[in-house]
Design a protein around this motif. Sequence first.
Motif, PDB file in Angstrom:
ATOM      1  N   ALA A 220       0.508  21.031 -17.235  1.00 12.89           N
ATOM      2  CA  ALA A 220       0.298  19.326 -18.104  1.00 12.89           C
ATOM      3  C   ALA A 220      -1.283  19.233 -18.935  1.00 12.89           C
ATOM      4  O   ALA A 220      -1.647  20.022 -18.192  1.00 12.89           O
TER       5      ALA A 220
ATOM      6  N   TYR B 296       0.311  11.262 -17.018  1.00 14.25           N
ATOM      7  CA  TYR B 296       0.594  13.028 -17.030  1.00 14.25           C
ATOM      8  C   TYR B 296       1.281  13.481 -17.959  1.00 14.25           C
ATOM      9  O   TYR B 296       2.706  13.031 -18.140  1.00 14.25           O
TER      10      TYR B 296
ATOM     11  N   MET C 157       1.212  20.278 -13.093  1.00 16.81           N
ATOM     12  CA  MET C 157       1.650  18.758 -13.175  1.00 16.81           C
ATOM     13  C   MET C 157       2.356  18.572 -11.551  1.00 16.81           C
ATOM     14  O   MET C 157       2.324  20.042 -10.547  1.00 16.81           O
TER      15      MET C 157
ATOM     16  N   ALA D 251       6.030  15.680 -11.701  1.00 15.62           N
ATOM     17  CA  ALA D 251       7.609  17.112 -12.334  1.00 15.62           C
ATOM     18  C   ALA D 251       8.520  16.247 -11.668  1.00 15.62           C
ATOM     19  O   ALA D 251       9.354  16.472 -12.525  1.00 15.62           O
TER      20      ALA D 251
END
Length: 239
Positions: free
Chosen positions: A205, A226, A189, A194
């Motif tokens: 991710a 993501y 991530m 994030a």
Amino acid sequence: MKSPSGEIPQYLLIKAQLHARIQNGALKSGDKLPSERELCAIFNTTRVTIRESLAQLEASGVIWRADRRGWFVTPERLLLDPTQNTNFHKMCIEQGREPKTVLLDGRVTTVPLDVMTPLALQPFDQIYLLSRLRHADGRAICYSENHCLPARVPELLSHDLNGSLTEVYQQNYDLIYTSMHLTFYPTAMPPQAAEALGVMEGRPALLLRRLNYDQHGRILDYDIEYWRHDSLRIEVNIA
């Protein structure tokens, strides 16, 4: 895994007991686990041990942590079939989930180098860059960056982009997604995703990249998404 003495480490025993409670339905999707302090008392152990057990379950996608709220049983994963022409909101509703998309930022910018080639643009061409956060049943599960072509969707930023981009295209520009080129693979991530998702940078991710085409066979936009590693499963039916 056993210790040199042949005993199974306590954190694995606790992990197994918590997992069993989830599997047999004692703890259901969305349920909140006891606090770490309460778990220490229940299992007569230290917080370090409890946190290792919880981290193992999180890595397996069984539970997830919400900042300042605690640990929860992970909801069922959303099903994505890349061969189907759908969008996030429609996909959620069809699976009995409540979708929400929030626009974090929308601006005109020079095309990023990593999307210049897919969009067939020159180094200093301008695009609309939308940063958005997608939720299912109130849980943030996907951070997306939509790279849109001003020549195809002029004045895009004047529209409400806190919802389905597919519907904005169709209602305001008579453009319909009809095909895509999709790539996906696990990754770490990145910072911006994030922060938006409320997870630690570097956590697992699933990265999806979509080059979307309209009903005329022309490039429409390019999405970089993501997803939380525990939020999505991808299935394809091949005749």
